[in-house]
Design an enzyme around this catalytic site. Sequence first.
Site, PDB file in Angstrom:
ATOM      1  N   TYR A   1      81.744  96.874   5.612  1.00  0.00           N
ATOM      2  CA  TYR A   1      80.840  96.933   4.686  1.00  0.00           C
ATOM      3  C   TYR A   1      80.838  95.621   3.517  1.00  0.00           C
ATOM      4  CZ  TYR A   1      83.975  99.945   1.928  1.00  0.00           C
ATOM      5  OH  TYR A   1      85.174 100.375   1.347  1.00  0.00           O
ATOM      6  N   GLU A   2      79.943  95.732   2.828  1.00  0.00           N
ATOM      7  CA  GLU A   2      79.852  94.366   1.709  1.00  0.00           C
ATOM      8  C   GLU A   2      79.761  93.022   2.708  1.00  0.00           C
ATOM      9  OE1 GLU A   2      79.287  95.611  -1.311  1.00  0.00           O
ATOM     10  OE2 GLU A   2      78.876  93.141  -1.651  1.00  0.00           O
ATOM     11  N   GLY A   3      79.023  93.057   3.682  1.00  0.00           N
ATOM     12  CA  GLY A   3      79.010  91.914   4.695  1.00  0.00           C
ATOM     13  C   GLY A   3      80.131  92.086   5.704  1.00  0.00           C
TER      14      GLY A   3
ATOM     15  N   GLN B   1      80.880  87.069   6.653  1.00  0.00           N
ATOM     16  CA  GLN B   1      81.871  86.364   5.611  1.00  0.00           C
ATOM     17  C   GLN B   1      82.127  84.835   6.167  1.00  0.00           C
ATOM     18  OE1 GLN B   1      82.349  87.686   2.630  1.00  0.00           O
ATOM     19  NE2 GLN B   1      81.662  89.463   3.296  1.00  0.00           N
TER      20      GLN B   1
END
Lengths: 591, 591
Positions: B434-436, B441
């Site tokens: 999650y969060e990319g 990244q």
Amino acid sequence: MPTYKAPVDDTLFLLNDVFHIDRYNNLPGFADASPDVVEAVLREAGKFTEEVLAPLNRVGDKEGCTRHPDGRVTTPTGFKDAYRQLRDGGWIGMSAPGEYGGQGLPSTLTVIVNEYLASANLAFSMYPGLVQGAVAALVQHGNDELKQKYLPHLISGEWAGTMNLTEPHCGTDLGLLRTKAVKQGNGSYKISGTKIFISGGEQDLTENIVHLVLARIEGAPEGTKGISLFVVPKLLDGAPNGVSCGSIEEKMGIHGNSTCVMNYDGATGWLVGEENRGLNAMFTMMNEARLGVGLQGLALSEVAYQNAVVYAKERLQGRALTGAKAPDKPADPIIVHPDVRRVLMTMRAFNEAARALVIWTALNGDISHRSPDTKQRESADDAMGLLTPVVKGVLTDMGFANTVLAQQVFGGHGYIAEHGMEQFVRDARIAMIYEGANGIQALDLVGRKLARNGGRAIMAFFNEAQGYVKDRAANEAMGPYVKPLEKSLAHLQQATMWFMNNAMAKPDNAGAGSYDYMHLFGLVALGYMWCRIAEAAQAKLAAKEGDAQQYNTKLVLGRFFMERMLPETATRLSRIETGAASTMELPAEAF
Amino acid sequence: MPTYKAPVDDTLFLLNDVFHIDRYNNLPGFADASPDVVEAVLREAGKFTEEVLAPLNRVGDKEGCTRHPDGRVTTPTGFKDAYRQLRDGGWIGMSAPGEYGGQGLPSTLTVIVNEYLASANLAFSMYPGLVQGAVAALVQHGNDELKQKYLPHLISGEWAGTMNLTEPHCGTDLGLLRTKAVKQGNGSYKISGTKIFISGGEQDLTENIVHLVLARIEGAPEGTKGISLFVVPKLLDGAPNGVSCGSIEEKMGIHGNSTCVMNYDGATGWLVGEENRGLNAMFTMMNEARLGVGLQGLALSEVAYQNAVVYAKERLQGRALTGAKAPDKPADPIIVHPDVRRVLMTMRAFNEAARALVIWTALNGDISHRSPDTKQRESADDAMGLLTPVVKGVLTDMGFANTVLAQQVFGGHGYIAEHGMEQFVRDARIAMIYEGANGIQALDLVGRKLARNGGRAIMAFFNEAQGYVKDRAANEAMGPYVKPLEKSLAHLQQATMWFMNNAMAKPDNAGAGSYDYMHLFGLVALGYMWCRIAEAAQAKLAAKEGDAQQYNTKLVLGRFFMERMLPETATRLSRIETGAASTMELPAEAF
């Protein structure tokens, strides 16, 4: 819902074109395994695993096994019927001796079918896998009476089998084992104690269960030299025999397999093999059992890969760095992205070489048992013994890592149960632990297998690989495969020498480097397999036989392995050569 | 049942002796964070996380969240009371602006406390974590009216917050987003659409929930340039506002956090920031959010490590290779075995450097927001932007790998739920996604952060690290730390050059190497942190301050990192330099 397609074509290529299984027609059972028979067997196994077992994989995970207040254990919906089909298909005793009802086919075929079973449904596949273990134990160590009494029922699949080693306070160190055996007048023993983590210890698939139990005969020496192996049936002539399932464990995965705490309360058992030689009896079966777990790593990696590919072709997200590949769609399928490709290539470059390594090891196992030639048996047994910890440790580590990679391809959807990807991760995790945790495999390799018979097995491996490389030094087409192998093989040789020079006086230097050595060996072994695969693929292309795309794909996969995966051997070597100093320097209190 | 002890002493050492936080007393809020205050805050946070949150971790996993037929969601037993304590302790708004009821302390302190929260109970910690995200969004982009209306309730912890980005067909590629916003006469909007994977979308911890929602205003451009950010409260002046939880997901872990499908059915919302600039508003919060996820990798690694140590000291199995260490016991504790040590050292050598990296990044974040000096703000913002994808991607990958290592120390007992080790693995897994997802990244790092402002950020990082190495070239005591860093830093520079020379014309060369580059960068950054830690430890030892054993331990851990972990940079570099050829060669149909 995940899908599965058994990789039959790839298996046939390995058997026929890479390992030329027809060369072993002189061994018992191999002549029966003609190319037609093998193909028919594998296609049928593929069909069964794809259509019957794979659809039960999620069901098994969701429902799990249930222990009822009366001690009965029921398996998930559909398992009983699937087990009946497995039994009726004759899959359990495919490689068992003909005199007890088996088909006597090469064990290699059973190993291959077991890969398909484990890919489709790991939890289910453990039930028949343990039967095969019990059969091997009784074939090798049981007396005639035990063989007559148990083998036909096991081989037919009517009865199941289990292995009972672990106790609450003792897993790796079996010398601490406490389960007690008291000799009776009639040649039997009364067995009492508690065993834990017993896969399939109780279930509703078979009418009887044959437990193989390690216990200590009253008055036997302490430690590992006082352990004996017993056969303890759940039902004795149809009546309960003082063995019961006390509870089933709540665990991370393989929910479809019942992991039982087994209570032995004066259960009647019979000695298998000699008194106090139980560990030896277990050791002779250990190579096969560990190979069987190693292939589970491959199996989960394969099925996880297949599902990641499906998703990577379907899921639309972003555009290719080099411009839209599907301009008519709102976005490109994610398989266009190099980082997604990297992941798919990594998994597949492992899968195909790992399958080759499993088959090569299994063939050595067959030769070690079946060859009429003592020398050939001996060298095959050496190879099998050397490769087994590598297959077990490396294939389960890399296989697990690949299930994590495959899950990652799905993004958030991989974390959700419905796609089944997170189940592969949870299921694959156990293979790194059971049948000897991977750290133990590394110690077995470095502490026992390397030194055995003056290093005969490792020298033979080096000779074979070096000879292979040397013979192809002038072969330009093989250069991209053979040259990287040569380099990594030198790393493995250097690491081996380093142990010889530094670990005799300081055994911690071996212990601290053992895990890296196991993986270094695994990479070299997989690299050697890629050379063999690439050479066979080039031969097929040169002969214009079969599907050129299929063989070209193998050549690219092999290059990917050589360029991107094999070079890790340098890091492994450098870590080994640092020795144990910083690893062991801190006192225990500092942690 | 796993235990947890917050690493307060290690944190204080990093803040005071490595990063000299008192140097930043000129920044708003920092002067209030005197050494005494910081220590008191951290000890109190330690106590709360150890005594209140950690005991609820297994409960949360077992019970999970429940959605009731009327759409209400209840959290596991004890969560509500713990949340009340968290709120009453003022932990949520510790670093929020004083004018809205926050305490204005450095964000770095919040980041540190969030590590403890996540170690003790990751699923629980996500609820306040998302409130902090909502606060940041409104502080930076909300107009005064929105700030006055929402911030006091969020900062006090009365109300919670969520982030609504993902839709069933769109995660990474937000340009595909379909949720609709229709402008009303009164300045508000009606929001309609379905969002998935919404953490804390519905719960019973707070009286209201403030949803931050990405949606497309009617008539806005397609793609990412037509997305706006809205605030949509669950209750509007106490009455339901057309937003409800349709279902909660069955997932691999973090069961204590409700992961909701949220249905917006003409819900009333207000624009945050400018029309069609919603993605920009999200991006300005993204560094903080990603740092927050990166530290979850560290947090799970830390608690898994701690429990592995306890088990390694208790579990008796086998004897040390160098002779019995506990001859009075039936076997030695397994911490005597080099391979177990290797695992413990690997985890801890990561944890301590990762904690330093998180704090260093967080400090840069604080400076970038609070410094009165434009240049200093700019360079801190550069550093924060560069390090964020590294912290997120590398710390969650390595953190997850460490939970697997810690589980392995337990053998079969690690696979069983009761010890809690398998939960750490399942919980840690989400942070890679999650969060990319971590592949994103890597692309953010290589595709955006490296090139931004002509490579200003990466050049500044190289200058700092090279300067550090150069200044210590004659420092013999620092040689074992600085020399390996120098070598690996050269690998990172070479990889960066390789991209400059090979990826402009062929962007796939960047894509295929991005993941390895992120990890190469991570290793160098962690290696740099070890140099800083070792130097501070040597200074403490020279000054005869504090507990010498503690600092000597750090010196050994640092050497272990340099000898055994950092050299992996060579393999990462060699992989990058092979380019994209074999990765991209196969047509999609070949998979």
